[in-house]
Structure formats: structure tokens, C-alpha cells
Design a protein around this motif. Structure first.
Motif, PDB file in Angstrom:
ATOM      1  N   GLU A  53       0.829  -1.192   0.000  1.00  0.00           N
ATOM      2  CA  GLU A  53       0.000   0.000   0.000  1.00  0.00           C
ATOM      3  C   GLU A  53       0.868   1.249   0.000  1.00  0.00           C
ATOM      4  O   GLU A  53       0.633   2.201  -0.757  1.00  0.00           O
ATOM      5  N   SER A  54       1.913   1.238   0.904  1.00  0.00           N
ATOM      6  CA  SER A  54       2.796   2.404   0.977  1.00  0.00           C
ATOM      7  C   SER A  54       3.428   2.701  -0.382  1.00  0.00           C
ATOM      8  O   SER A  54       3.454   3.845  -0.847  1.00  0.00           O
ATOM      9  N   LEU A  55       3.920   1.622  -1.022  1.00  0.00           N
ATOM     10  CA  LEU A  55       4.587   1.829  -2.320  1.00  0.00           C
ATOM     11  C   LEU A  55       3.595   2.331  -3.355  1.00  0.00           C
ATOM     12  O   LEU A  55       3.912   3.202  -4.170  1.00  0.00           O
ATOM     13  N   ALA A  56       2.387   1.818  -3.299  1.00  0.00           N
ATOM     14  CA  ALA A  56       1.385   2.257  -4.268  1.00  0.00           C
ATOM     15  C   ALA A  56       1.098   3.738  -4.094  1.00  0.00           C
ATOM     16  O   ALA A  56       1.062   4.506  -5.072  1.00  0.00           O
ATOM     17  N   ASN A 109      10.574   9.941  -0.362  1.00  0.00           N
ATOM     18  CA  ASN A 109      10.760   9.848   1.084  1.00  0.00           C
ATOM     19  C   ASN A 109       9.855   8.777   1.667  1.00  0.00           C
ATOM     20  O   ASN A 109      10.264   7.982   2.517  1.00  0.00           O
ATOM     21  N   LEU A 110       8.642   8.770   1.188  1.00  0.00           N
ATOM     22  CA  LEU A 110       7.673   7.794   1.683  1.00  0.00           C
ATOM     23  C   LEU A 110       8.156   6.376   1.409  1.00  0.00           C
ATOM     24  O   LEU A 110       8.090   5.495   2.259  1.00  0.00           O
ATOM     25  N   SER A 126       3.047   6.016  -2.775  1.00  0.00           N
ATOM     26  CA  SER A 126       4.176   6.845  -3.220  1.00  0.00           C
ATOM     27  C   SER A 126       4.298   6.826  -4.744  1.00  0.00           C
ATOM     28  O   SER A 126       4.656   7.839  -5.358  1.00  0.00           O
ATOM     29  N   ALA A 127       3.966   5.717  -5.398  1.00  0.00           N
ATOM     30  CA  ALA A 127       3.995   5.689  -6.858  1.00  0.00           C
ATOM     31  C   ALA A 127       2.991   6.679  -7.423  1.00  0.00           C
ATOM     32  O   ALA A 127       3.293   7.428  -8.363  1.00  0.00           O
ATOM     33  N   VAL A 128       1.794   6.693  -6.830  1.00  0.00           N
ATOM     34  CA  VAL A 128       0.764   7.628  -7.294  1.00  0.00           C
ATOM     35  C   VAL A 128       1.261   9.063  -7.121  1.00  0.00           C
ATOM     36  O   VAL A 128       1.201   9.896  -8.040  1.00  0.00           O
ATOM     37  N   LEU A 129       1.824   9.330  -5.918  1.00  0.00           N
ATOM     38  CA  LEU A 129       2.334  10.682  -5.644  1.00  0.00           C
ATOM     39  C   LEU A 129       3.414  11.078  -6.665  1.00  0.00           C
ATOM     40  O   LEU A 129       3.400  12.167  -7.219  1.00  0.00           O
ATOM     41  N   PHE A 130       4.312  10.136  -6.918  1.00  0.00           N
ATOM     42  CA  PHE A 130       5.428  10.418  -7.829  1.00  0.00           C
ATOM     43  C   PHE A 130       4.906  10.717  -9.232  1.00  0.00           C
ATOM     44  O   PHE A 130       5.337  11.666  -9.890  1.00  0.00           O
ATOM     45  N   THR A 131       3.968   9.918  -9.666  1.00  0.00           N
ATOM     46  CA  THR A 131       3.414  10.109 -10.998  1.00  0.00           C
ATOM     47  C   THR A 131       2.741  11.460 -11.111  1.00  0.00           C
ATOM     48  O   THR A 131       2.894  12.176 -12.115  1.00  0.00           O
TER      49      THR A 131
END
Lengths: 738, 97
Positions: free
Chosen positions: B4-7, B41-42, B9-14
Motif C-alpha cells: 500500500e505504501s509503495l502504491a 521519502n515515503l 508513493s507511486a501515485v504521488l510520484f506520478t
């Protein structure tokens, strides 16, 4: 190596431990003079007014003020030129001591070595080895000097006549702005000339050979601010390169087939070559090509008349007495090789004979006093080559020595005439040609000493007994005649022509040349010294005899021209007159060239006394006839000064223009070379291939890449951001899909 | 938990990347870059839970550097605005080949 064995023997050589150990000092003295004078000349280069490159100022007012008559000497050699700055060099005094001083010292040393040698009765050359110069596999070349009877003769001539000419130069050149430079070159020349005659192997000889060529170039173009003089220097240099090519090929062939290049080794191994074979003939002919270049023989003689652009003492030393005789020396030095090849020897003699008569005819119609002497030199060199060509090596060298005496005298005498003429024209601001004989006439009233001495030299060169030239010239002609009657040359064939008839033809050519020589030399004397004066009414007042520093060497040379023949008086004359030891030079040179002479003369017999008397009589009659013809036919009184003279017509014009040989060479060689250089090499290769394709082509490729790169730099950050993202996705995708 | 965390942060990055690509305003682009940093960072923090404290040390580093970068970046933007009276990157394209 053979040289080392010889060097090992040197410890027990009759000359070891004597003054001959100082052999190395002979060339080192002039070299030191070169260094000293060269440094002095550098010193002035910064001074400005004495720099020949500095803006010219017209020197008349200055010259009139500081009036020693001699003060315009520096211009005397330059034709119709008075744009040199007249400014005595600040170191002129010191140079006058160093320049001739080293030569006199060298001559005294040579004399003492000569006397040591005379008492030693040496059979083998005295060799001094200094260091190993080119050790490369089988090629072992030492820096070594060798002293034998032949080199001794040459050394004495070079240092003796050289010293006299150096002393003469003090007077002739003293007020030249480049005075130390002149003496530096002259000293350097003597150094190289001594290296040439003292070298113990062909490469060392070649160093001297090239060195004298360099000095010749430097001194011909000594007044380089005149383009004609610089061009003459270049011409001499380039024509000599053609000859040097032949000399180099001869050396390569020698090394490839004998494995040695030192004289001792070549002489020992030469008999391994098949006598009369193609190989030894090729070696000799290539070597002769070198001699033809250096000694101005057909077809490479064209540079020598142009070389008269240099100062007159230079013409006397380099282009008459010493350097141009290097070819004769080389053949005498390689006598063993030449004696093995009758064809090559005949070629040498034929070229010599043709050159002798060819140059003599040109000399008949020249007006420039130095040009007459130049063609005379070419002609006399031809005589020497007849001598060494027919295997009379001693006679060739004998003529070399006597020629050095009388031709140096003629040139220096001409120098003092030109000097006087030039001063007279300079004083009166006239721009007439100081070297043209039509502007001279009647000079004996003004220059009696020069007149007498020049007549001595003229009689010597014409072959009037008892002057020096008679004996040497007669010996060459006599040797040619007796070789024709029976020798290895007479029994050989040359391009299908039997050798003996060729030799008779050479003898006839030599005899006709002797007649022409007497005519053109008498013509020179008549037009220069006799008849009315044509210099001009005001100019006449300034004509004068040269100072003692110039006439002194002339007197010495005059005495030598008078008695030089005693070096080698034929036995027949001695029986008649009883003048002392006969054929001294012959005995002296016996250890060097005796074997080779004997090989060529084999099968012949010594001419009978009657025949010899007839030959001598013919030579004398011919010489006297030449002088008589000149006196009868030439009327100096009818001559007009150059500017009023009519154009020559017909054959006279052909002779005046030297058979148009220079023009022919221009058409056949020089212009095609220019054309090829211009269209193919310059426009094609240089502009097209190198500049167009390689240089500009590679630049265009780089520029293309640069253009593409610069289009990518739009300055818009958004596009850069897109590029980064696309790149990251591509890289990640590549890693993922791998 | 990690997924979930990676998802997130991926959304944020995109979101950050898209923001950088589509916007012209320097301030917005700047904020989008900060968003990308935050996403990273996340990720660090999420990983540090499983692989030790190293990730948290990196987060502190990143925050320090981004603070410095913010200071410099904002100063540059202000300087540009004073000269050109705009912060629109389409107009700021002098540095081109």
C-alpha cells in the motif's frame, strides 16, 4: 673491419709521432674561424644601420666624405647595383685578423706536415680514427681522416690559394656591411673542403661534398637582397642535388656489393669486381654524375656561370680553384674503380672534351669579364676530366693545381679591375655595367701591376711555355694521344665506336679547345687592358690600381703561375734544359694512383722522343696561333661602350646566349615542373585532396554533428523534462524487459 | 502494508512527474518536484520498516537537501521574475543552441 686493421697499423706508420698527428687541426682551425666570425656577425645584426635588411640609404654623400678609394668594394661584385648600405662593420678589424689568420695558420701546419711526409716515404695512407660514426649492422662507418699524397696536394692548394684569396678579400670586402658573415662563410667553406679531401671514406667525403655545396649556395647568394643573386644560389644548389643523387647511388652500390665504404677497403676489394663489368661501370658512371654536378660538366654545367653573382674572391676560391675541382679529386681518389671500367673512363674523357670545346666557344663571345672566366673554368675543368678520364690521373691533378694558380689569379685580377671600374662609376654616379668589357679598355695605363699579372695568367692558361698551364695541358694532351696508340681504353669500345679513334677525336677536341682558349683569353686582355679607354671621360680620372693587400696575393699567384709547371716537368724538357728533378708530382702521387694508371696504360708503350716532341710542338704552335689570331682579328679600337653597342646577329647571338641551353632547360625541365606543380600538385593534390577532402571534409563532418546537437538545445525546459522522462522510461523498460 | 505504501508513493510520484511535464509556471513545477521528493521519502520510510534505520537517515538527508534546494530555487525564480516580469517557462528560453 679493414679500417680498424689499418688504424692498428697506424701506430707503426712512418708518420705516427710526427707533426702529422696534428692532422685534425687542419680543418678545425677554419671551423674555429667560422664560429668566431659567425658570432661577430650575429652581434651586428641588431645594430640596424649595418643590417643589410635595414632600409637602404643612398650612400653617395657619406662615401665622398670618408674617401678611401676602397670604400665601395662591397658593391664591386654586384652587377650595376649600388643599393647596398656602405657601412663598415664594427668588428671589421677583428674579422680581418681572424678570417685570413686561421687560413695562414692552417697553411703553415699543412706545410710542416708536407715536409714531415716528404721525409717519411710512406706507402700506405696515414689514417686517424676519431669515433664510430654509423655503426649499423654490416655498415661500419668511422669518422676518420686519411692523409696520403693526393690529399696532401689538395690540402696545400686549398689552404695556400685559400689563404691568398682570404687576404685579397680583406681589401675587396672590407666595407661590406656583412663583412664578418662573409668571412664566416668563407672559413666554413675551407673547413668543409678540407673535410672533403681528408675524409677516409666516402660518407665523410660526402659530408664535405655537401658542406662545400652549402657554402657555395650561401656565398653565391651573399648579396641576397638582389633576387638574381638569390636565384643563382638556388640554381647552383638544385643542380648539384641532381649530381649528388648519382654520388649517393654510387655509394649504395659500393656498399651493397663490396660491403665497405672506406677508401682503403674499397681499393683492397675493388679487384673482386669483374673488370669492365656492368656493375663497376654503373658505380663509376653514377659517381661521375656527381662529379659532373660539382665540377660543372655537361649537362650540369649551367649553374657555374650563374654562380658569378657572388663576390669575385668567392668565384676565385670556390668556383675556380677548389670546390669545382672536387669532382676531379673524387675520380682520382676512386682511380682504382675507374681503371676497372674502360667504358666509364671513356665517358669521363668524352664528356670532358665536349665540355671543354663547348664552353670555350661560349667564352669567345661573352662580354661580362667574369662570365668569360666562368666559361673558361668550365672548359679547363673539361680538360682535367680528359686527364682523369684517359687514366692520366697525375696529369689531371697537375692541371688542377696549375689551374688553381692561374685561374685564381685571373679571377682576382678581374676582381681588382671590376673594383676599379665600380669605384669610378660610383664616384661619377654612373649606372653603367662595371663588369662589361665594352666599358673597359686601356686599363693597363691605370693598373699596370694587374695588367702584367693578368698577362702572366693568360699566357699560362693559353699554354705558352714556360708558364704553368703549358706543362699540365700538354701532359693531358700527350697522355690522350699515347693512350690512343695502345691501352685498355684504346682496345675497348664505347657504344660501338672503337676506343682508339675516340681518343684521337678527344685529342683533336682538346687541341681545338686550346686554340679557342688562347683566343678568348687574349680577347679578354685586349678588350680590358689595351686600346683606348671606353669608361668615360670623367670616370677615367677615378681609375686606379688596387691597394697592396689586393695586389700582394696577385703577385704571389703570378709567381706560382710562372713556376708552377716545375712541379711536374716532363723528362724530355728536362733533358733539354736541366731544370732539376723531373716529374716530381708523378713520383709523389705514385703510391696513390700508380696502380690504376698502370692498369689503364697496360698494352701501350711510352711514346718515342720524336713523337713527344711533335706533340709538344703542336701544342705550342696552337697556343701561339690562338694569340696571334686574336691580335690580328680583334680591334679593341673599334669597340664601343655597352650602351652604344649593336645587337649581335647570327651565330654570334647564339654564342652570346650560350647556345640557349638555359632556355632549353627552362622549356624541357623547369616549366614542365612548374606546370605539374601548379596543376597537379598544387591545384589537384594540395587544394583538392588535402585541403578540400581531408581538412575541410573532416571539418564539415564535425560541423554537421554540431548542427544536430545545437538543434536539440531548444532552451525550452519542458522539452528537456520530457526527454528525461522518456529516457528514464526507456532505460527502465530495457532493464525490465531484458 | 508495504504494498500500500509503495502504491501511494507511486501515485504521488506520478502526479509530480505529470505536473512537471504539463505545467508552465515555475512555482507549480517547483512544487511538483517537491511532491516527487516526498514520494521518494515515503518509499524510504516504508522500506526502513523492513530493512533497518538506514532509510530514515536518507529521509533526513533528502529533506535537508530539498530545503536547501527550495531556498536556492525560489531565490532564482524571484530573480527571474524581477528581470522578466514572468515565471512562465515557455518565455524563458534564452539558453539554446
Amino acid at each position: 673491419m679493414l679500417l680498424q686493421q689499418v688504424a692498428a697499423q697506424a701506430a707503426s706508420h712512418p708518420l705516427s709521432g710526427t707533426v702529422a698527428e696534428w692532422l685534425w687541426l687542419l680543418p678545425v682551425l677554419p671551423l674555429a674561424g667560422f664560429v668566431a666570425n659567425g658570432l661577430l656577425s650575429l652581434n651586428s645584426a641588431r645594430l640596424g644601420p649595418s643590417d643589410p635588411n635595414a632600409p637602404h640609404h643612398h650612400p653617395h654623400s657619406l662615401a665622398a666624405a670618408d674617401a678611401p678609394a676602397i670604400s665601395h668594394a662591397e658593391q664591386a661584385g654586384a652587377v650595376g647595383d649600388d643599393h647596398h648600405a656602405v657601412k663598415r662593420h664594427r668588428w671589421a678589424g677583428l674579422t680581418s685578423i681572424i678570417g685570413p689568420g686561421v687560413l695562414v695558420a692552417s697553411f703553415l701546419l699543412a706545410l710542416s706536415i708536407f715536409f714531415a711526409m716528404k721525409g717519411a716515404h710512406m706507402e700506405t695512407p696515414f689514417i686517424q680514427r676519431y669515433f664510430s660514426w654509423m655503426p649499423a649492422g654490416d655498415l661500419q662507418i668511422d669518422a676518420a681522416f686519411q692523409l696520403d699524397q693526393l690529399s696532401m696536394v689538395m690540402v696545400l692548394v686549398i689552404t695556400g690559394v685559400g689563404a691568398l684569396i682570404h687576404i685579397f678579400s680583406i681589401g675587396y670586402m672590407r666595407d661590406d656591411p656583412g663583412y664578418p658573415r662573409y668571412f664566416a662563410y668563407l672559413n666554413l667553406f675551407v673547413f668543409f673542403m678540407l673535410v672533403l679531401v681528408l675524409g677516409a671514406n666516402y660518407p665523410v667525403l660526402f659530408v664535405g661534398w655537401e658542406g662545400v655545396g652549402l657554402c657555395s649556395y650561401l656565398l653565391i647568394g651573399y648579396w641576397f637582397s638582389e633576387k638574381a643573386n638569390a636565384d643563382a644560389g638556388k640554381k647552383a644548389f638544385i643542380v648539384n642535388r641532381i649530381g649528388d643523387f648519382g654520388f649517393l647511388v654510387a655509394m649504395f652500390l659500393l656498399f651493397a656489393n663490396l660491403g665497405v665504404l672506406d677508401f682503403a677497403g674499397v681499393n683492397a676489394k675493388a679487384t673482386e669486381l669483374q673488370a669492365g663489368g656492368a656493375l663497376v661501370t654503373a658505380i663509376c658512371l653514377f659517381m661521375f654524375l656527381g662529379c659532373a654536378g660539382k665540377s660543372a660538366q655537361i649537362p650540369l654545367y649551367v649553374w657555374l656561370p650563374d654562380a658569378m653573382a657572388g663576390p669575385t674572391p668567392v668565384s676565385a676560391l670556390i668556383h675556380a680553384a677548389t670546390m669545382v675541382t672536387a669532382g676531379v679529386y673524387l675520380i682520382a681518389r676512386s682511380a682504382v674503380l675507374f681503371s676497372l671500367s674502360p667504358v666509364a673512363s671513356l665517358t669521363v674523357a668524352i664528356v670532358g672534351a665536349v665540355t671543354a670545346i663547348f664552353a670555350a666557344t661560349i667564352g669567345l663571345k661573352q662580354w661580362d669579364i667574369k662570365k668569360v672566366l666562368a666559361y673558361s673554368t668550365v672548359s679547363q675543368l673539361g680538360y682535367m676530366f680528359i686527364g682523369v678520364g684517359v687514366g692520366a690521373y697525375v696529369s689531371g691533378v697537375f692541371h688542377l693545381v696549375t689551374h688553381a694558380f692561374f685561374k685564381a689569379l685571373l679571377f682576382l685580377g678581374a676582381g681588382s679591375v671590376i673594383h676599379a671600374m665600380h669605384v669610378a662609376y660610383h664616384r661619377t654616379h654612373s649606372h653603367d655595367d662595371a663588369q662589361d668589357m665594352r666599358n673597359m679598355g686601356g686599363l693597363r695605363r691605370f693598373m699596370p701591376v694587374t695588367w702584367v699579372l693578368m698577362w702572366i695568367a693568360t699566357l699560362a692558361i693559353s699554354g705558352i711555355p714556360p708558364f704553368a698551364g703549358f706543362f699540365s695541358k700538354d701532359e693531358i694532351l700527350g697522355a690522350t694521344f699515347s693512350r690512343a696508340q695502345g691501352s685498355t681504353l684504346a682496345s675497348a669500345t664505347w657504344l660501338g665506336i672503337p676506343g682508339s679513334s675516340l681518343l684521337y677525336a678527344i685529342y683533336a677536341l682538346g687541341l681545338i679547345s686550346a686554340l679557342l682558349t688562347a683566343i678568348y683569353m687574349t680577347r679578354l686582355m685586349l678588350y680590358t687592358f689595351h686600346g683606348p679607354n671606353r669608361t668615360g671621360a670623367t670616370e677615367e680620372g677615378y681609375l686606379h690600381e688596387a691597394p697592396w693587400v689586393m695586389t700582394g696575393p696577385l703577385v704571389v699567384l703570378g709567381v706560382l703561375s710562372l713556376i708552377g709547371g716545375w712541379l711536374n716537368i716532363p723528362k724530355i724538357a728536362n733533358d733539354l734544359l736541366g731544370l732539376g728533378p723531373s716529374e716530381s708530382l708523378h713520383h709523389w702521387l705514385e703510391p696513390v694512383v700508380g696502380g690504376a694508371t698502370a692498369r689503364i696504360a697496360a698494352g701501350g708503350h711510352h711514346p718515342t722522343v720524336t713523337l713527344e716532341e711533335i706533340l709538344i710542338g703542336a701544342a705550342i704552335v696552337i697556343a701561339i696561333a690562338g694569340i696571334a689570331i686574336a691580335f690580328a682579328r680583334l680591334k679593341p679600337a673599334r669597340l664601343v661602350p655597352k650602351r652604344e653597342a649593336r645587337q649581335e646577329e647570327g651565330f654570334e647571338r647564339v654564342l652570346l646566349n650560350k647556345y640557349f641551353v638555359d632556355e632549353g632547360y627552362d622549356r624541357a625541365i623547369v616549366n614542365p615542373t612548374y606546370a605539374i606543380s601548379r596543376t597537379v600538385l598544387w591545384k589537384g593534390v594540395d587544394n583538392g585532396l588535402i585541403d578540400g577532402f581531408l581538412v575541410n571534409g573532416s571539418a564539415a563532418v564535425a560541423r554537421g554533428f554540431g548542427w544536430v546537437g545545437s538543434r536539440l538545445q531548444t532552451g525550452s525546459t519542458g522539452i528537456y523534462a520530457w526527454a528525461v522522462v522518456v529516457g528514464v522510461i526507456a532505460v527502465l523498460g530495457a532493464f525490465t524487459l531484458r | 502494508m508495504l504494498a500500500e505504501s509503495l502504491a501511494i508513493s507511486a501515485v504521488l510520484f506520478t502526479i509530480g512527474v505529470v505536473g512537471v511535464l504539463v505545467h508552465r509556471n515555475a512555482i507549480i513545477i517547483f512544487m511538483c518536484v517537491e511532491l516527487m521528493l516526498t514520494a521518494v521519502n515515503l518509499t524510504f520510510v516504508a522500506f526502513s520498516r523492513f530493512y533497518g534505520a538506514t532509510g530514515q537517515v536518507f529521509v533526513v538527508f533528502v529533506m535537508t537537501v530539498s530545503a536547501a534546494e527550495a531556498a536556492v530555487g525560489l531565490a532564482i525564480i524571484i530573480a527571474i521574475f524581477r528581470h522578466r516580469q514572468t515565471v512562465n517557462l515557455s518565455d524563458i528560453n534564452l539558453l539554446k543552441g
